[in-house]
Write a protein that holds these residues in place. Structure first.
Motif, mmCIF file in Angstrom:
data_model
loop_
_atom_site.group_PDB
_atom_site.id
_atom_site.type_symbol
_atom_site.label_atom_id
_atom_site.label_comp_id
_atom_site.label_asym_id
_atom_site.label_seq_id
_atom_site.Cartn_x
_atom_site.Cartn_y
_atom_site.Cartn_z
ATOM 1 N N SER A 54 -16.234 -32.745 40.105
ATOM 2 C CA SER A 54 -17.153 -33.634 39.851
ATOM 3 C C SER A 54 -16.309 -34.531 38.465
ATOM 4 O O SER A 54 -15.972 -34.188 37.522
ATOM 5 C CB SER A 54 -18.341 -32.901 39.037
ATOM 6 N N ARG A 55 -16.480 -35.859 38.852
ATOM 7 C CA ARG A 55 -15.948 -36.792 37.945
ATOM 8 C C ARG A 55 -16.550 -36.755 36.667
ATOM 9 O O ARG A 55 -16.011 -36.880 35.756
ATOM 10 C CB ARG A 55 -16.261 -38.362 38.824
ATOM 11 N N LYS A 56 -17.964 -36.664 36.550
ATOM 12 C CA LYS A 56 -18.890 -36.796 35.340
ATOM 13 C C LYS A 56 -18.192 -35.582 34.646
ATOM 14 O O LYS A 56 -17.843 -35.769 33.468
ATOM 15 C CB LYS A 56 -20.153 -36.377 35.816
ATOM 16 N N SER A 57 -17.854 -34.351 35.101
ATOM 17 C CA SER A 57 -17.456 -33.067 34.260
ATOM 18 C C SER A 57 -16.293 -33.456 33.762
ATOM 19 O O SER A 57 -15.854 -33.027 32.844
ATOM 20 C CB SER A 57 -17.422 -31.965 35.170
ATOM 21 N N VAL A 58 -15.271 -33.912 34.621
ATOM 22 C CA VAL A 58 -13.915 -34.357 34.294
ATOM 23 C C VAL A 58 -13.961 -35.205 33.152
ATOM 24 O O VAL A 58 -12.989 -35.122 32.012
ATOM 25 C CB VAL A 58 -13.173 -35.038 35.341
ATOM 26 N N VAL A 59 -14.747 -36.328 33.294
ATOM 27 C CA VAL A 59 -14.589 -37.358 32.077
ATOM 28 C C VAL A 59 -15.291 -36.641 30.721
ATOM 29 O O VAL A 59 -14.893 -37.091 29.888
ATOM 30 C CB VAL A 59 -15.613 -38.623 32.425
ATOM 31 N N GLU A 60 -16.286 -36.027 31.046
ATOM 32 C CA GLU A 60 -16.911 -35.258 29.688
ATOM 33 C C GLU A 60 -16.164 -34.340 29.072
ATOM 34 O O GLU A 60 -15.758 -34.045 27.875
ATOM 35 C CB GLU A 60 -18.344 -34.583 30.123
ATOM 36 N N ALA A 61 -15.221 -33.875 29.990
ATOM 37 C CA ALA A 61 -14.366 -32.465 29.165
ATOM 38 C C ALA A 61 -12.858 -33.242 28.577
ATOM 39 O O ALA A 61 -12.789 -33.030 27.525
ATOM 40 C CB ALA A 61 -13.774 -31.774 30.409
ATOM 41 N N LEU A 62 -12.641 -34.584 29.433
ATOM 42 C CA LEU A 62 -11.432 -35.283 28.656
ATOM 43 C C LEU A 62 -11.945 -35.573 27.212
ATOM 44 O O LEU A 62 -11.040 -35.921 26.291
ATOM 45 C CB LEU A 62 -11.093 -36.226 29.689
ATOM 46 N N ASP A 63 -13.116 -36.075 27.170
ATOM 47 C CA ASP A 63 -13.436 -36.535 25.795
ATOM 48 C C ASP A 63 -13.556 -35.420 25.067
ATOM 49 O O ASP A 63 -13.462 -35.883 23.620
ATOM 50 C CB ASP A 63 -14.974 -36.862 25.980
ATOM 51 N N LYS A 64 -13.571 -34.173 25.000
ATOM 52 C CA LYS A 64 -13.351 -33.045 24.114
ATOM 53 C C LYS A 64 -11.978 -32.575 24.097
ATOM 54 O O LYS A 64 -11.705 -31.695 23.354
ATOM 55 C CB LYS A 64 -14.292 -32.035 24.719
ATOM 56 N N ILE A 65 -11.140 -33.480 24.555
ATOM 57 C CA ILE A 65 -9.443 -32.802 24.511
ATOM 58 C C ILE A 65 -8.886 -33.739 23.607
ATOM 59 O O ILE A 65 -8.749 -35.034 23.701
ATOM 60 C CB ILE A 65 -8.967 -32.685 25.945
ATOM 61 N N SER A 66 -8.004 -33.075 22.727
ATOM 62 C CA SER A 66 -7.349 -33.859 21.755
ATOM 63 C C SER A 66 -5.888 -33.114 21.837
ATOM 64 O O SER A 66 -5.760 -31.980 21.564
ATOM 65 C CB SER A 66 -7.728 -33.951 20.517
ATOM 66 N N ILE A 67 -4.796 -33.815 22.214
ATOM 67 C CA ILE A 67 -3.587 -33.221 22.203
ATOM 68 C C ILE A 67 -2.327 -33.890 21.371
ATOM 69 O O ILE A 67 -2.577 -35.021 21.105
ATOM 70 C CB ILE A 67 -2.910 -33.432 23.572
ATOM 71 N N SER A 68 -1.699 -32.872 20.894
ATOM 72 C CA SER A 68 -0.774 -33.457 19.535
ATOM 73 C C SER A 68 0.403 -32.606 19.858
ATOM 74 O O SER A 68 0.399 -31.772 20.530
ATOM 75 C CB SER A 68 -1.386 -33.584 18.231
ATOM 76 N N PHE A 69 1.376 -33.022 19.004
ATOM 77 C CA PHE A 69 2.796 -32.114 19.069
ATOM 78 C C PHE A 69 3.131 -31.978 17.731
ATOM 79 O O PHE A 69 3.137 -32.885 16.931
ATOM 80 C CB PHE A 69 3.903 -32.973 19.868
ATOM 81 N N ASN A 70 3.149 -30.659 17.374
ATOM 82 C CA ASN A 70 3.710 -30.260 15.938
ATOM 83 C C ASN A 70 5.256 -29.936 15.992
ATOM 84 O O ASN A 70 5.372 -29.023 16.700
ATOM 85 C CB ASN A 70 2.720 -29.170 15.501
ATOM 86 N N TYR A 71 5.963 -30.320 15.063
ATOM 87 C CA TYR A 71 7.300 -29.748 14.781
ATOM 88 C C TYR A 71 7.376 -28.512 14.402
ATOM 89 O O TYR A 71 6.764 -28.254 13.335
ATOM 90 C CB TYR A 71 8.040 -30.913 14.016
ATOM 91 N N ASN A 72 7.988 -27.321 14.764
ATOM 92 C CA ASN A 72 8.316 -26.399 14.361
ATOM 93 C C ASN A 72 9.542 -26.096 13.906
ATOM 94 O O ASN A 72 10.601 -26.359 14.606
ATOM 95 C CB ASN A 72 7.856 -25.035 15.573
ATOM 96 N N ALA A 73 9.839 -26.212 12.335
ATOM 97 C CA ALA A 73 11.137 -26.139 11.961
ATOM 98 C C ALA A 73 12.021 -24.885 12.362
ATOM 99 O O ALA A 73 13.323 -24.948 12.501
ATOM 100 C CB ALA A 73 10.952 -26.156 10.407
#
Ligand code: DC
Length: 238
Positions: A54-73
């Motif tokens: 379902s394109r709609k479900s995919v688009v809605e889900a992507l809206d709720k996703i935030s991806i970041s990278f954290n440096y682990n010393a």
């Protein structure tokens, strides 16, 4: 020092990320593992039972996703975070690898990830590894490398990696997963994995990580020298 974009594409388990990470550390560049981004999306989709048909479900889900990278010393690694939560370990598991190619073939997913990746590379000084970096994300990248390796050797490497994380998986299962992913990655309609015309081929079957890193670093030096001669860095003021 002038900065360039280094795009490393290729098949899974060829050592792309390991090489890219070490090259970035040597050059003082940012390293971005784009496969981790697709894996994080896959984890979210599985956890939230997102219907990928379902394109709609995919688009809605992507809206709720935030991806970041954290440096682990402690580990010296950039760790993947999904909505603020460290998912670095989870996304490396085989159940994610088994679904990630289907999720990353979705046009909506690719559009969202490529836009984020292009933003990350705006200031150059980046080593990005994936499947479509030289062809789609940064077609203008100054240095493009396409990595490959023998399938059996790739499966062995993946098995060792999984074992180190406490996951014991048979070689046949891993080979099957690699073959399936290769097939989906190279035949999908949206940005299939292929060697860009101006990418240099690196077969890592019988190379050590150190040799791979050295090979790339030498190319970077040659590339920067050649771009200098052509006056390419005048805009960067270096
Ligand atoms: O590099 P990796 O094995 O962690 O990547 C996981 C999957 O993500 C891979 O099977 C294909 C997909 N991928 C992609 O489609 N495009 C990218 N730029 C990076 C990864």
């Amino acid at each position: 020092m002038p900065k360039i974009i280094i795009a490393i594409d290729g098949y899974s388990s060829c050592g792309k990320s390991t090489t890219a990470k070490q090259v970035a550390a040597r050059l003082g560049y940012v390293f971005i593992d784009t496969g981790a981004m697709y894996r994080a999306v896959t984890l979210f989709f599985l956890q939230n039972h997102v219907q990928i048909t379902s394109r709609k479900s995919v688009v809605e889900a992507l809206d709720k996703i935030s991806i970041s990278f954290n440096y682990n010393a402690k580990t010296g690694r950039n760790e993947t975070c999904l909505n603020g939560l460290n998912v670095e370990e989870e996304i490396r598991k085989l159940y994610i690898a088994n679904s990630v190619s289907e999720v990353s073939a979705l046009p909506e997913v690719r559009k969202a990830m490529v836009a984020q990746q292009q933003k990350m590379g705006r200031k150059k000084g980046i080593v990005m590894d994936g499947r479509d970096i030289g062809t789609k994300v940064f077609p203008e990248a100054e240095l493009k490398i396409f990595m490959t390796a023998d399938t059996f050797i790739r499966a062995q490497r993946r098995q060792i990696e999984l074992l180190a994380k406490g996951e014991m998986v048979g070689l046949d299962e891993i080979r099957e997963n690699i073959a399936k992913r290769d097939h989906i990655d190279t035949t999908r309609a949206e940005s299939p994995l292929r060697q860009a015309e101006d990418a240099l081929l690196l077969d890592t079957s019988y190379m050590t990580i150190d040799e791979q890193v050295e090979w790339v670093i030498q190319l970077v030096d040659q590339k920067i020298a050649s771009l200098h001669r052509k006056g390419h860095f005048k805009e960067q003021n270096v």
